[in-house]
Design a protein around this motif. Structure first.
Motif, PDB file in Angstrom:
ATOM      1  N   UNK A   1       0.838  -1.211   0.000  1.00  0.00           N
ATOM      2  CA  UNK A   1       0.000   0.000   0.000  1.00  0.00           C
ATOM      3  C   UNK A   1       0.870   1.258   0.000  1.00  0.00           C
ATOM      4  N   UNK A   2       2.185   1.077   0.167  1.00  0.00           N
ATOM      5  CA  UNK A   2       3.110   2.209   0.156  1.00  0.00           C
ATOM      6  C   UNK A   2       3.979   2.153  -1.098  1.00  0.00           C
ATOM      7  N   UNK A   3       4.626   3.283  -1.438  1.00  0.00           N
ATOM      8  CA  UNK A   3       5.573   3.233  -2.559  1.00  0.00           C
ATOM      9  C   UNK A   3       6.598   2.124  -2.316  1.00  0.00           C
ATOM     10  N   UNK A   4       7.036   1.462  -3.379  1.00  0.00           N
ATOM     11  CA  UNK A   4       7.877   0.270  -3.213  1.00  0.00           C
ATOM     12  C   UNK A   4       9.212   0.574  -2.529  1.00  0.00           C
ATOM     13  N   UNK A   5       9.681   1.831  -2.638  1.00  0.00           N
ATOM     14  CA  UNK A   5      10.965   2.177  -2.013  1.00  0.00           C
ATOM     15  C   UNK A   5      10.779   2.856  -0.654  1.00  0.00           C
ATOM     16  N   UNK A   6       9.557   2.869  -0.145  1.00  0.00           N
ATOM     17  CA  UNK A   6       9.305   3.565   1.120  1.00  0.00           C
ATOM     18  C   UNK A   6       9.938   2.827   2.291  1.00  0.00           C
ATOM     19  N   UNK A   7      10.567   3.568   3.167  1.00  0.00           N
ATOM     20  CA  UNK A   7      11.085   2.990   4.423  1.00  0.00           C
ATOM     21  C   UNK A   7      10.156   3.350   5.592  1.00  0.00           C
ATOM     22  N   UNK A   8       9.439   4.456   5.444  1.00  0.00           N
ATOM     23  CA  UNK A   8       8.551   4.897   6.542  1.00  0.00           C
ATOM     24  C   UNK A   8       7.279   4.058   6.588  1.00  0.00           C
ATOM     25  N   UNK A   9       6.816   3.605   5.430  1.00  0.00           N
ATOM     26  CA  UNK A   9       5.570   2.837   5.316  1.00  0.00           C
ATOM     27  C   UNK A   9       4.393   3.579   5.975  1.00  0.00           C
ATOM     28  N   UNK A  10       4.258   4.840   5.597  1.00  0.00           N
ATOM     29  CA  UNK A  10       3.248   5.711   6.234  1.00  0.00           C
ATOM     30  C   UNK A  10       1.829   5.203   6.046  1.00  0.00           C
ATOM     31  N   UNK A  11       1.522   4.662   4.870  1.00  0.00           N
ATOM     32  CA  UNK A  11       0.155   4.180   4.641  1.00  0.00           C
ATOM     33  C   UNK A  11      -0.130   2.956   5.520  1.00  0.00           C
ATOM     34  N   UNK A  12       0.848   2.036   5.610  1.00  0.00           N
ATOM     35  CA  UNK A  12       0.685   0.879   6.499  1.00  0.00           C
ATOM     36  C   UNK A  12       0.393   1.356   7.931  1.00  0.00           C
ATOM     37  N   UNK A  13       1.196   2.310   8.415  1.00  0.00           N
ATOM     38  CA  UNK A  13       1.044   2.781   9.793  1.00  0.00           C
ATOM     39  C   UNK A  13      -0.292   3.487   9.992  1.00  0.00           C
ATOM     40  N   UNK A  14      -0.655   4.355   9.052  1.00  0.00           N
ATOM     41  CA  UNK A  14      -1.909   5.114   9.192  1.00  0.00           C
ATOM     42  C   UNK A  14      -3.126   4.193   9.147  1.00  0.00           C
ATOM     43  N   UNK A  15      -3.086   3.209   8.261  1.00  0.00           N
ATOM     44  CA  UNK A  15      -4.209   2.255   8.184  1.00  0.00           C
ATOM     45  C   UNK A  15      -4.364   1.549   9.525  1.00  0.00           C
TER      46      UNK A  15
END
Ligand code: NFK
Ligand code: ZN
Ligand code: ZN
Length: 207
Positions: free
Chosen positions: A148-162
């Motif tokens: 659910x996040x950009x493939x190069x994301x390290x923060x994974x903001x969408x994962x966390x927010x969901x």
């Protein structure tokens, strides 16, 4: 007849895995000839291969493991929406749809064409969408994408927010043949006690 449709990726040694992750492998570890009675198989795979759910422990050391997740979220009524040719999945795209009463939302983007090649890029889910969906009552989001996040994301903001908004994540669905509408969904995780996610066999049936 109102039959169940398989919306899972096939698992064989060609299935795409995250760059650098464990290739999928099935082998008969003890053959019928050796054992005298049975073939006994073994699988080796990353949790994040194919159609799977993420547990919060995947991106949060203190997050829930698979066994802690409420199975009721992975089985029941679901809405499929079709959002082809989008750059990202945000409030802008979803506010055009009436999602009142939707608990499980499956998004068909048609972005991942060849399931045997890992995609170069995907339309990510905008983290702000999580609160918007939660307010509507959504508790599970499923996508035809490996993340659910950009493939190069390290923060994974969408994962966390969901997760922060109580929305559970189902990834790697195959929705190519599925028309938008209301369905029954079953995509149950295995009872893996310590795991950060689980492969699922995801199926839909039209209501
Ligand atoms: N967040 C992805 C998985 C993921 O990021 C990943 C999976 C396997 C190996 C590496 C990964 N990510 C970072 O390098 C997912 O939710 O499935
Ligand atoms: Zn995953
Ligand atoms: Zn994920």
């Amino acid at each position: 007849m109102n039959t169940w449709i398989d919306i899972s990726q096939r698992l064989d040694k060609e299935v795409a895995v995250w760059p650098g992750d464990t290739p999928f492998r099935y082998e008969v570890i003890w053959s019928k000839e050796e054992s005298g009675s049975v073939n006994v198989g073994q699988i080796k795979m990353s949790i994040h291969t194919g159609t799977h759910i993420d547990a919060p422990f995947h991106f949060d050391n203190n997050g829930k493991k698979v066994i802690d997740l409420d199975i009721n979220l992975y089985i029941g009524k679901a809405r499929v929406v079709h959002l082809p040719n989008i750059k990202s999945i945000g409030v802008n795209e979803l506010s055009k749809l009436d999602l009142a009463g939707v608990t499980r939302l499956l998004i068909r983007t048609d972005t991942w064409k060849n399931r045997y090649l890992f995609p170069e890029s995907i339309p990510p889910l905008e983290p702000e969408l999580a609160a918007y969906l939660a307010k509507l009552g959504v508790r599970l989001i499923g996508l035809d994408l490996p993340s659910v996040d950009p493939l190069d994301s390290k923060e994974l903001s969408a994962h966390h927010e969901l997760t922060h908004n109580g929305i559970h994540i189902l990834e790697g669905l195959v929705l190519d043949e599925v028309q938008p509408g209301d369905y029954e969904l079953a995509a149950l995780p295995l009872p893996l006690v310590d795991a950060d996610g689980s492969p699922v066999r995801a199926v839909l049936r039209k209501i």
